[in-house]
Design a protein around this motif. Structure first.
Motif, PDB file in Angstrom:
ATOM      1  N   ASN A 136      10.329  -0.164  -0.233  1.00 35.03           N
ATOM      2  CA  ASN A 136      10.366   0.230  -1.638  1.00 35.03           C
ATOM      3  C   ASN A 136       9.271  -0.433  -2.461  1.00 35.03           C
ATOM      4  O   ASN A 136       9.327  -0.441  -3.691  1.00 35.03           O
ATOM      5  CB  ASN A 136      11.734  -0.094  -2.248  1.00 35.03           C
ATOM      6  CG  ASN A 136      12.810   0.843  -1.745  1.00 35.03           C
ATOM      7  OD1 ASN A 136      12.537   1.992  -1.396  1.00 35.03           O
ATOM      8  ND2 ASN A 136      14.046   0.376  -1.702  1.00 35.03           N
ATOM      9  N   GLN A 137       8.292  -1.007  -1.786  1.00 32.99           N
ATOM     10  CA  GLN A 137       7.155  -1.610  -2.453  1.00 32.99           C
ATOM     11  C   GLN A 137       5.927  -0.716  -2.282  1.00 32.99           C
ATOM     12  O   GLN A 137       5.843   0.064  -1.341  1.00 32.99           O
ATOM     13  CB  GLN A 137       6.850  -2.992  -1.867  1.00 32.99           C
ATOM     14  CG  GLN A 137       7.992  -3.979  -1.971  1.00 32.99           C
ATOM     15  CD  GLN A 137       8.254  -4.413  -3.396  1.00 32.99           C
ATOM     16  OE1 GLN A 137       7.341  -4.791  -4.113  1.00 32.99           O
ATOM     17  NE2 GLN A 137       9.499  -4.346  -3.807  1.00 32.99           N
ATOM     18  N   ARG A 138       4.992  -0.863  -3.197  1.00 29.57           N
ATOM     19  CA  ARG A 138       3.710  -0.157  -3.044  1.00 29.57           C
ATOM     20  C   ARG A 138       2.967  -0.804  -1.885  1.00 29.57           C
ATOM     21  O   ARG A 138       2.671  -1.991  -1.908  1.00 29.57           O
ATOM     22  CB  ARG A 138       2.905  -0.270  -4.334  1.00 29.57           C
ATOM     23  CG  ARG A 138       1.507   0.347  -4.296  1.00 29.57           C
ATOM     24  CD  ARG A 138       1.588   1.844  -4.054  1.00 29.57           C
ATOM     25  NE  ARG A 138       0.345   2.502  -4.415  1.00 29.57           N
ATOM     26  CZ  ARG A 138      -0.715   2.635  -3.605  1.00 29.57           C
ATOM     27  NH1 ARG A 138      -0.674   2.101  -2.393  1.00 29.57           N
ATOM     28  NH2 ARG A 138      -1.793   3.272  -4.013  1.00 29.57           N
ATOM     29  N   SER A 139       2.690  -0.021  -0.846  1.00 29.27           N
ATOM     30  CA  SER A 139       2.069  -0.580   0.352  1.00 29.27           C
ATOM     31  C   SER A 139       0.607  -0.939   0.096  1.00 29.27           C
ATOM     32  O   SER A 139      -0.109  -0.241  -0.625  1.00 29.27           O
ATOM     33  CB  SER A 139       2.150   0.432   1.505  1.00 29.27           C
ATOM     34  OG  SER A 139       1.481   1.635   1.151  1.00 29.27           O
ATOM     35  N   HIS A 140       0.185  -2.047   0.674  1.00 25.06           N
ATOM     36  CA  HIS A 140      -1.199  -2.475   0.590  1.00 25.06           C
ATOM     37  C   HIS A 140      -2.039  -1.736   1.632  1.00 25.06           C
ATOM     38  O   HIS A 140      -1.565  -1.465   2.742  1.00 25.06           O
ATOM     39  CB  HIS A 140      -1.319  -3.985   0.826  1.00 25.06           C
ATOM     40  CG  HIS A 140      -0.992  -4.807  -0.375  1.00 25.06           C
ATOM     41  ND1 HIS A 140       0.289  -4.937  -0.849  1.00 25.06           N
ATOM     42  CD2 HIS A 140      -1.785  -5.527  -1.217  1.00 25.06           C
ATOM     43  CE1 HIS A 140       0.291  -5.726  -1.916  1.00 25.06           C
ATOM     44  NE2 HIS A 140      -0.961  -6.080  -2.163  1.00 25.06           N
ATOM     45  N   PRO A 141      -3.269  -1.394   1.277  1.00 25.11           N
ATOM     46  CA  PRO A 141      -4.145  -0.768   2.271  1.00 25.11           C
ATOM     47  C   PRO A 141      -4.428  -1.739   3.413  1.00 25.11           C
ATOM     48  O   PRO A 141      -4.527  -2.954   3.202  1.00 25.11           O
ATOM     49  CB  PRO A 141      -5.416  -0.437   1.483  1.00 25.11           C
ATOM     50  CG  PRO A 141      -5.365  -1.323   0.280  1.00 25.11           C
ATOM     51  CD  PRO A 141      -3.926  -1.545  -0.029  1.00 25.11           C
TER      52      PRO A 141
ATOM     53  N   SER B  71     -11.181   6.179  -3.324  1.00 27.38           N
ATOM     54  CA  SER B  71      -9.956   6.640  -2.681  1.00 27.38           C
ATOM     55  C   SER B  71      -9.222   7.560  -3.651  1.00 27.38           C
ATOM     56  O   SER B  71      -9.445   7.518  -4.867  1.00 27.38           O
ATOM     57  CB  SER B  71      -9.066   5.454  -2.310  1.00 27.38           C
ATOM     58  OG  SER B  71      -8.654   4.760  -3.488  1.00 27.38           O
ATOM     59  N   ALA B  72      -8.341   8.383  -3.119  1.00 23.42           N
ATOM     60  CA  ALA B  72      -7.591   9.299  -3.977  1.00 23.42           C
ATOM     61  C   ALA B  72      -6.612   8.560  -4.880  1.00 23.42           C
ATOM     62  O   ALA B  72      -6.395   8.942  -6.030  1.00 23.42           O
ATOM     63  CB  ALA B  72      -6.842  10.320  -3.122  1.00 23.42           C
ATOM     64  N   ASP B  73      -6.032   7.470  -4.375  1.00 25.45           N
ATOM     65  CA  ASP B  73      -4.971   6.772  -5.110  1.00 25.45           C
ATOM     66  C   ASP B  73      -5.454   5.545  -5.871  1.00 25.45           C
ATOM     67  O   ASP B  73      -4.649   4.788  -6.412  1.00 25.45           O
ATOM     68  CB  ASP B  73      -3.837   6.377  -4.168  1.00 25.45           C
ATOM     69  CG  ASP B  73      -4.275   5.377  -3.093  1.00 25.45           C
ATOM     70  OD1 ASP B  73      -5.467   4.981  -3.084  1.00 25.45           O
ATOM     71  OD2 ASP B  73      -3.428   5.002  -2.262  1.00 25.45           O
ATOM     72  N   GLY B  74      -6.772   5.323  -5.934  1.00 23.42           N
ATOM     73  CA  GLY B  74      -7.311   4.200  -6.705  1.00 23.42           C
ATOM     74  C   GLY B  74      -7.306   2.880  -5.967  1.00 23.42           C
ATOM     75  O   GLY B  74      -7.843   1.892  -6.478  1.00 23.42           O
ATOM     76  N   SER B  75      -6.719   2.820  -4.786  1.00 25.50           N
ATOM     77  CA  SER B  75      -6.698   1.557  -4.034  1.00 25.50           C
ATOM     78  C   SER B  75      -8.093   1.238  -3.513  1.00 25.50           C
ATOM     79  O   SER B  75      -8.935   2.117  -3.341  1.00 25.50           O
ATOM     80  CB  SER B  75      -5.715   1.653  -2.866  1.00 25.50           C
ATOM     81  OG  SER B  75      -6.110   2.661  -1.954  1.00 25.50           O
ATOM     82  N   CYS B  76      -8.327  -0.035  -3.284  1.00 27.55           N
ATOM     83  CA  CYS B  76      -9.589  -0.554  -2.746  1.00 27.55           C
ATOM     84  C   CYS B  76     -10.765  -0.404  -3.707  1.00 27.55           C
ATOM     85  O   CYS B  76     -11.909  -0.630  -3.306  1.00 27.55           O
ATOM     86  CB  CYS B  76      -9.937   0.103  -1.409  1.00 27.55           C
ATOM     87  SG  CYS B  76      -8.894  -0.458  -0.050  1.00 27.55           S
ATOM     88  N   ASN B  77     -10.505  -0.033  -4.953  1.00 26.65           N
ATOM     89  CA  ASN B  77     -11.598  -0.084  -5.929  1.00 26.65           C
ATOM     90  C   ASN B  77     -11.979  -1.546  -6.131  1.00 26.65           C
ATOM     91  O   ASN B  77     -13.152  -1.907  -6.092  1.00 26.65           O
ATOM     92  CB  ASN B  77     -11.158   0.573  -7.238  1.00 26.65           C
ATOM     93  CG  ASN B  77     -12.289   0.738  -8.234  1.00 26.65           C
ATOM     94  OD1 ASN B  77     -13.020  -0.197  -8.549  1.00 26.65           O
ATOM     95  ND2 ASN B  77     -12.443   1.948  -8.752  1.00 26.65           N
ATOM     96  N   ASN B  78     -10.958  -2.388  -6.329  1.00 24.11           N
ATOM     97  CA  ASN B  78     -11.171  -3.820  -6.407  1.00 24.11           C
ATOM     98  C   ASN B  78     -10.895  -4.412  -5.029  1.00 24.11           C
ATOM     99  O   ASN B  78      -9.769  -4.347  -4.529  1.00 24.11           O
ATOM    100  CB  ASN B  78     -10.245  -4.446  -7.452  1.00 24.11           C
ATOM    101  CG  ASN B  78     -10.586  -5.873  -7.768  1.00 24.11           C
ATOM    102  OD1 ASN B  78     -10.529  -6.742  -6.905  1.00 24.11           O
ATOM    103  ND2 ASN B  78     -10.938  -6.149  -9.013  1.00 24.11           N
TER     104      ASN B  78
ATOM    105  N   ALA C  91      -4.351   1.026  -8.898  1.00 21.33           N
ATOM    106  CA  ALA C  91      -3.887   2.058  -7.969  1.00 21.33           C
ATOM    107  C   ALA C  91      -2.667   2.774  -8.542  1.00 21.33           C
ATOM    108  O   ALA C  91      -1.944   2.248  -9.394  1.00 21.33           O
ATOM    109  CB  ALA C  91      -3.551   1.432  -6.618  1.00 21.33           C
ATOM    110  N   SER C  92      -2.429   3.991  -8.076  1.00 22.84           N
ATOM    111  CA  SER C  92      -1.256   4.734  -8.519  1.00 22.84           C
ATOM    112  C   SER C  92       0.019   4.069  -8.023  1.00 22.84           C
ATOM    113  O   SER C  92       0.026   3.365  -7.013  1.00 22.84           O
ATOM    114  CB  SER C  92      -1.329   6.185  -8.029  1.00 22.84           C
ATOM    115  OG  SER C  92      -1.456   6.241  -6.616  1.00 22.84           O
TER     116      SER C  92
END
Length: 876
Positions: A277-282, A293-300, A308-309
């Motif tokens: 139930n947590q937002r998974s880390h890439p 990325s589509a979901d905003g992850s790995c920008n930072n 990220a979304s």
């Protein structure tokens, strides 16, 4: 009628009519020498006289008392002196996480002014070295030195004994025993299970909102929530209740519960911390990635989930809850705050004035930007159904009322709803964000925070994949019989928008990257023209580079589209909102020509959207909404108006020829309402009013209640955060607020410290050449600085693997909203150069074929020597 120059005749701009005063001009040419000598003599005499007057005035001025700075200039100078971005909860947590040893109070310097330190605004600015704006004059940067308030290097003005800001020293928290912690977590788990049981009982009794009602439109159609949020909310609710229980057991103060409880225990390995139930880390971030990325992850790269979304909103100030955890705040006098509806009718009704400069399209563009960066998740039932809060007996029976209900009470003598015997307005709380630590309730942003076109492409890989044709880099569309390209249809009959009568004619609501695409018709138009622009760009790139595969065509077109949206927003929209002076002072203006920003990206800046921005400040645009929506036909002869309520969730006219152009022409010709406390009755009485219904919802009351639901600190606290002295009484606000609005506020609120941020911010006088007042400007500036400086893929960045070439940057900086509209709306033949502004001197209406509205040339994207065997994004 075509002129000799080839322009379509537009009165006041281009015309083929005979030139006026032909005889007079001929006479001037015959006697031009005599006339010139006479004019020159008169000019010399005038200059001598003017010099004498100026010298006399200068002497008088030197002997006169200095004039006080106007309130408008004073607030602007204060804002320009603030360092941006402002401190936030990330700053506070990292400060004490890195130095967990808490000093004694006598050694802590927060009670005295801190010496000036190097801030992001004071260090050498790469934008300045690369041709940015010149420094602001020192005289404009001076501060009022008469303020007797402690200030740190962030220049906020909280009193010395104020413990609810980021400069505070954490209070020691009692040592929690394993038993207390375990029992508190178990308490939260049991309460969460009890809520599940309650929801099942409500579902069995069909206690949900009736389809077709205004509240159902709001909860089901507008505030759509992803199914994955339900599990996340369960985790957030468990930790929220556990924090309340541990606070009761340990007798924590409100400040300790809000700001220090997270340090009481590490719950990462707790069985109550459900990783599913947590937002998974890439698993891995590619620092050399060319595309977002589509979901905003790995920008930072250091903090891959920043922006990220499906992550929590940032906190610009500590949340203000009555219990420090979740319960909405009360008055400083410990009584109930006035009902949100009472504030709406007492402060936000009356005569609303039109803007003198801005078109109704400015409101729509603001909404378009908002829907690209914010979408708050809402609490839903077990199967995603709506939750009903207003029914007979609900207030006196907590066995059937959902704990996430926060219904808005309507006074019995309400000027509008009383005639319908309505005393309750539906309102369900936003879903709590998941976490594995103690602390106050946060809310979830379902979208990527970055200005990255997610409104077009979606905020998850699954959404993006579903919106693509997977051929030639194109987005899915539908094509009408007459060849017009529209958004793909939503075939779900239960999506809250589709109507059986329209579906029978094969006319459906639309799909796009954001689920609110059908909310109002000009927003649907904006979605449509950007999808068309993407597809046009992908086909052009294919012509230039036939060897590019679908993935590269899509990603390159997407990258250019995002760059254009960023450029238009920061070149045309933000200067209108904040004013050109503040925009330039805070380095928000785009550069010119082929210049890159060097070392501008700062990985320490979290670009995530702040709760205060999403729930209050950026909702200022609601004040700009006109109650009647204007349409103008292609010839400009027929002008029609339609009630706003009839355009909501009614995108079906776009299937008809010419309708899109009619609404667009009306939007760029119609003035928006001014940004103030006054709203159209279409949004305070009839929001989402369905056909046959007698009333709708009150958007203003919903906005105020949402701020209380999210724990948004009141207006006076935000004044202090933004460097303005706190108001000790209503009289202190006379220089900063509209007099009528201030009088209304003083009648509704018992204390100046009770004023909701949304109402107080709208009551402020707008700054010079800006749409908003200083407090909203402070919150907005902070967010827009973060979206630029905290985005690794920002289109102007020169130190990124994904940077544009100098020639490509030149073309992107030609992008304009006028050109986007001209290129993608059928029948659009003329437009003012800057369509967010009204047609006037300096902003002429031009033919779409005019070279004054430049076109973006994609030839710099042509590869002369393409890399062999280099398949961008091709999957193994």
């Amino acid at each position: 009628m075509e002129s000799s120059r080839g322009y379509t005749e537009i009165p006041g701009v281009y015309t083929s009519s005979p030139r006026a005063f032909v005889g007079a001009r001929r006479l001037c040419r015959n006697y031009q020498t005599c006339i010139g000598a006479t004019v020159l003599t008169l000019l010399i005499i005038s200059l001598v006289g003017l010099a004498s007057v100026l010298i006399g005035q200068s002497i008088a001025t030197n002997n006169a008392e200095p004039q006080p700075m106007s309130a408008t200039n004073r607030t602007l100078v204060t804002l320009m002196a603030l360092p941006f971005p402002r401190r936030d909860r990330d700053w506070y947590n990292s400060r004490w996480d890195e130095n967990p040893v808490i000093p004694d109070a006598k050694d802590y310097p927060s009670s005295t002014p801190e010496p000036p330190t190097t801030t992001q605004d004071s260090r050498s600015d790469p934008e300045e070295r690369d041709g940015g704006d010149e420094d602001v004059d020192e005289e404009e940067m001076m501060m009022n030195e008469d303020l007797n308030w402690a200030r740190g290097d962030d220049r906020s003005l909280f009193p010395r004994d104020d413990g609810f800001n980021w400069a505070r020293m954490p209070e020691p928290v009692p040592n929690v025993t394993d038993r207390d912690l375990s029992e508190s977590l178990a308490f939260g788990s049991r309460d969460e299970q009890w809520r599940d049981e309650l929801e099942r009982r409500m579902e069995a009794r069909n206690m949900s909102l009736q389809p077709g009602t205004p509240s159902h439109y709001h909860q089901h159609s507008f505030r759509k929530t992803s199914p994955i949020v339900r599990g996340m909310a369960k985790q957030g609710y468990l930790m929220e209740r556990a924090t309340q229980e541990i606070g009761r057991r340990m007798k924590l103060s409100r400040e300790q519960s809000t700001m220090d409880s997270r340090r009481m225990a590490d719950l990462g390995a707790s069985p109550y911390c459900d990783s599913e139930n947590q937002r998974s880390h890439p698993t891995r971030c590619d620092e050399k990635a060319l595309y977002r990325s589509a979901d905003g992850s790995c920008n930072n790269l250091k903090n891959p989930l920043w922006g990220a979304s499906f992550t929590a909103f940032r906190r610009g100030l500590p949340a203000i809850y009555d219990d420090g955890v979740s319960i909405p705040r009360r008055s400083v006098a410990k009584s109930e705050l006035p009902s949100a509806r009472q504030v709406s009718t007492g402060v936000h009704t009356g005569h609303h004035a039109e803007s003198k400069s801005y078109t109704h399209l400015a409101m729509t563009w603001g909404q378009f930007v908002d829907h690209d960066i914010t979408a708050t998740a809402q609490t839903k039932g077990p199967a995603g159904e709506t939750i009903k809060c207003c029914f007979e007996g609900a207030l006196n029976n907590d066995t059937i009322i959902h704990p996430e209900c926060l219904a808005i009470q309507i006074p019995k003598n309400d000027s509008f709803y009383s005639s319908f015997n309505k005393t309750c307005m539906e309102f369900t709380r936003s879903a709590p964000a998941p976490r594995c630590e103690l602390g106050p309730r946060d809310q979830l942003n379902q979208l990527t925070a970055y200005l990255d076109g997610s409104i077009i492409y979606g905020s998850t890989s699954e959404e993006m994949d579903n919106l693509r044709q997977h051929t030639d880099g194109l987005l899915k569309t539908q094509v009408t019989d007459d060849g017009r390209e529209l958004l793909p249809p939503s075939n779900d009959s239960n999506d809250g928008c589709n109507l059986k009568t329209q579906m029978g004619w094969h006319r459906y609501c639309f799909q796009s990257g954001d689920s609110r695409v059908n909310e109002q018709i000009m927003l649907t138009v904006m979605h449509t023209i950007w999808a068309r622009e993407h597809n046009s760009m992908a086909l052009t790139l294919k012509d230039l580079n036939p060897e590019w595969n679908d993935e590269r065509l899509f990603q390159e077109a997407r990258r250019i589209i995002v760059a254009q949206i960023q450029h238009i927003t920061y070149h045309e929209y933000i200067p209108s909102v904040l004013g050109p002076t503040l925009t330039k002072a805070k380095r928000l203006s785009p550069l010119e020509g082929s210049k890159h920003l060097l070392l501008s990206y700062d990985p320490s800046i979290n670009a995530g959207i702040s709760n205060e921005f999403a729930a209050a400040a950026f909702r200022f645009g609601h004040s700009m909404i006109q109650g009647l929506v204007q349409k103008i036909d292609q010839e400009g002869k027929n002008v029609a108006f339609q009630q706003l309520k009839k355009t909501l969730f009614n995108p079906f006219p776009l299937y008809d020829i010419g309708v899109m152009g009619d609404y667009a022409r009306g939007s760029i010709a119609q003035m928006s309402c001014a940004v103030d406390t006054y709203f159209s009755a279409q949004v305070t009485h009839r929001l989402f009013q369905a056909r046959g219904a007698k009333y709708g919802l009150d958007l203003v009351a919903i906005n105020i209640q949402r701020g209380r639901d999210h724990g948004i600190p009141p207006y006076n606290r935000w004044r202090m955060m933004c460097g303005f002295p706190p108001a000790l009484n209503f009289t202190d606000l006379r220089q900063d607020m509209d007099r009528g609005a201030l009088d209304a506020l003083s009648k509704v609120y018992k204390s100046v410290d009770d004023i909701d941020l949304y109402s107080g911010g709208l009551a402020e006088l707008p700054m010079k050449d800006a749409l908003v007042g200083p407090t909203f400007a402070c919150i907005l500036t902070d967010q827009f600085v973060r979206l630029k400086r905290g985005d690794r893929f920002w289109y102007e960045n020169g130190d990124s693997p994904a940077k544009f070439t100098p020639n490509q940057l030149v073309e992107i900086r030609k992008a304009s909203l006028a050109r986007i509209l001209c290129n993608n709306i059928d029948g659009m033949t003329a437009i003012q150069r800057w369509p967010l502004r009204h047609f006037e001197t300096g902003n002429p209406r031009l033919p779409c074929a005019s070279i004054a509205i430049p076109k973006v040339d994609l030839s710099p994207w042509q590869e002369d020597d393409p890399l062999e065997n280099y398949n961008y994004g091709k999957k193994d």
